[in-house]
Design an enzyme around this catalytic site. Sequence first.
Site, PDB file in Angstrom:
ATOM      1  N   GLY A   1       0.771  -1.154   0.096  1.00 46.82           N
ATOM      2  CA  GLY A   1       0.096   0.089   0.075  1.00 46.82           C
ATOM      3  C   GLY A   1       0.901   1.370   0.018  1.00 46.82           C
ATOM      4  O   GLY A   1       2.044   1.050  -0.399  1.00 46.82           O
ATOM      5  N   SER A   2       0.214   2.199   0.447  1.00 44.15           N
ATOM      6  CA  SER A   2       0.956   3.488   0.485  1.00 44.15           C
ATOM      7  C   SER A   2       2.232   3.717   1.324  1.00 44.15           C
ATOM      8  O   SER A   2       2.260   2.784   2.250  1.00 44.15           O
ATOM      9  CB  SER A   2       0.000   4.816   1.031  1.00 44.15           C
ATOM     10  OG  SER A   2      -0.273   4.557   2.096  1.00 44.15           O
ATOM     11  N   SER A   3       3.011   4.397   0.985  1.00 46.17           N
ATOM     12  CA  SER A   3       4.208   4.511   1.889  1.00 46.17           C
ATOM     13  C   SER A   3       3.977   5.365   3.084  1.00 46.17           C
ATOM     14  O   SER A   3       4.593   4.814   4.138  1.00 46.17           O
ATOM     15  CB  SER A   3       5.441   5.610   0.912  1.00 46.17           C
ATOM     16  OG  SER A   3       6.658   5.666   1.860  1.00 46.17           O
ATOM     17  N   ASP A   4       2.948   6.018   3.416  1.00 44.42           N
ATOM     18  CA  ASP A   4       2.482   6.825   4.386  1.00 44.42           C
ATOM     19  C   ASP A   4       2.205   5.849   5.643  1.00 44.42           C
ATOM     20  O   ASP A   4       2.554   5.822   6.755  1.00 44.42           O
ATOM     21  CB  ASP A   4       1.457   7.986   4.156  1.00 44.42           C
ATOM     22  CG  ASP A   4       2.064   9.196   3.639  1.00 44.42           C
ATOM     23  OD1 ASP A   4       3.292   9.170   3.563  1.00 44.42           O
ATOM     24  OD2 ASP A   4       1.343  10.096   3.054  1.00 44.42           O
ATOM     25  N   THR A   5       1.120   4.860   5.142  1.00 42.29           N
ATOM     26  CA  THR A   5       0.462   3.804   5.770  1.00 42.29           C
ATOM     27  C   THR A   5       1.739   2.988   6.467  1.00 42.29           C
ATOM     28  O   THR A   5       1.710   2.469   7.542  1.00 42.29           O
ATOM     29  CB  THR A   5      -0.370   3.103   5.349  1.00 42.29           C
ATOM     30  OG1 THR A   5      -1.629   4.000   4.803  1.00 42.29           O
ATOM     31  CG2 THR A   5      -1.111   2.370   6.371  1.00 42.29           C
ATOM     32  N   GLY A   6       2.495   2.550   5.489  1.00 44.50           N
ATOM     33  CA  GLY A   6       3.781   1.535   5.522  1.00 44.50           C
ATOM     34  C   GLY A   6       4.604   2.102   6.751  1.00 44.50           C
ATOM     35  O   GLY A   6       5.062   1.549   7.540  1.00 44.50           O
TER      36      GLY A   6
ATOM     37  N   GLU B   1       5.634  -3.556   1.137  1.00 42.94           N
ATOM     38  CA  GLU B   1       5.944  -3.093  -0.377  1.00 42.94           C
ATOM     39  C   GLU B   1       4.991  -1.901  -0.344  1.00 42.94           C
ATOM     40  O   GLU B   1       3.898  -1.925  -0.515  1.00 42.94           O
ATOM     41  CB  GLU B   1       5.535  -4.302  -1.277  1.00 42.94           C
ATOM     42  CG  GLU B   1       5.990  -3.958  -2.753  1.00 42.94           C
ATOM     43  CD  GLU B   1       5.065  -3.078  -3.645  1.00 42.94           C
ATOM     44  OE1 GLU B   1       5.774  -2.090  -3.802  1.00 42.94           O
ATOM     45  OE2 GLU B   1       3.949  -3.182  -3.854  1.00 42.94           O
TER      46      GLU B   1
ATOM     47  N   CYS C   1       2.380   1.033  -8.473  1.00 41.30           N
ATOM     48  CA  CYS C   1       3.553   1.694  -7.634  1.00 41.30           C
ATOM     49  C   CYS C   1       4.778   1.871  -8.504  1.00 41.30           C
ATOM     50  O   CYS C   1       5.637   2.475  -8.086  1.00 41.30           O
ATOM     51  CB  CYS C   1       3.535   0.763  -6.629  1.00 41.30           C
ATOM     52  SG  CYS C   1       3.927  -1.034  -6.938  1.00 41.30           S
TER      53      CYS C   1
END
Length: 487
Positions: free
Chosen positions: A221-226, A244, A278
């Site tokens: 998913g998104s970099s912010d959530t990760g 990822e 992505c």
Amino acid sequence: MSELFIGGEWAAGTGPAFASRNPGTGAAVWEGNSASADDVDRAVRSARRAFAAWSASSVDERCAVVRRFAALVTERKEALAEAIGRETGKPLWEARTEAASMAAKVEISIQAYNERTGEKRSAMADGTAVLRHRPHGVVAVFGPYNFPGHLPNGHIVPALIAGNAVVFKPSELAPGVAALTVQIWRDAGLPAGVLNLVQGEKDTGIALANHRQIDGLFFTGSSDTGTLLHKQFGGRPEIVLALEMGGNNPLVIGPVADVDAAVHHTIQSAFLSAGQRCTCARRIFVPNDAAGDRFLERFTEVTSRITVGEYNADPQPFMGAVISVRAASRLVAAQERLLADGAKALLKMEQRDPKLGFVTPAILDVTNVANRPDEEHFGPLAQIIRYGSFNEALEQANDTEFGLSAGLLADDEALWAHFQRTIRAGIVNWNRPTNGASSGAPFGGPGRSGNHRPSAYYAADYCAFPMASVESAQLQMPASVSPGLQF
């Protein structure tokens, strides 16, 4: 309603109601109640109960189930493609390739398990050295919306082959595809409790990530959530965290004889899946000379003719809607911020109906934008950066916290040798689109793009831990004992 799948049975969620919508029409696709914290707890406990028997079964038995799943996916490919297209807006021609990838992932994952993990033996002077791999236990899988069937599958399949039990939390934007996928697993004969489905929005995800009985969390998913998940588990080394995430991916245009080929690969890189991959190129580096001018003129001309339409339109469009009205509005707002900061619109994005998710592709020259933000605009928004020297392009291409994919379009092999030696990314392509990747190769990249290589061959690495043994079938006294010991 039966929104959840827990312990082999469909069950109603007891959390708040939510719905998914077709972004191209606004019509509701799936409606139901999310999983509450109590529902999530039941799902995790169900997985824990099922883990012992599933992990004790043989690899061949587990592989037989996942192969039946692949066969059923192939049989139901058209139904899956229809579900993917209706819920995400993705054109059917592309949704069909996603369904096919779901089935193809199985044999690759089985091969990866046997080659990268599995069991290996070697003789020693006083016994046998054995390397085995053991499943972690109960793992949570968080899936994205852009490939709601294929990408969660890239975690789930290798996790099941390794002997883990899974609690699957799909994107709240694609619950219908998740439900259909889980039904196929059930029909394939996966034992009750081995795979559990918890639908829901943010609170459901928080409840699952915070549960003290999960042994791993696999996220795409998104970099912010990760990044938030990485911070959350920073003090818990007992949790296997595989991430990822996205990228601010560069594509560098060098000297090329076939301009149309370069334009085609650039369009594929930037606008395939409406830019919602992505690995899509976000920053396109173009030489600041006459050849670069010719490339940009042709790129803009061909892009302006890209068809955008409903997922099931006939003839099929190149691009469907982006995932939601909100996503479309955010892309238009990002364009306006860049224009306000000095970008020049070569082709401006338009959201023709504010109630729908359709946007046209944008090409913005951001060369003169000071302090360009290092962020991923997840959609068909291509940023052009003109460069003087190849080394200047490389320096700017590497000026990012991400590192997922990168590409070079150039006829000169020496430029490619310099590029692949210098660029910092996990997927680096030459004269191919940036979103072209082999399922038999690692998928992912360094920096804020992730920490493991989910969704492909190397996924086996984080689905099991190595257990080293030295074994002898007979207990014997050694020929000599250590100094200071008397028998």
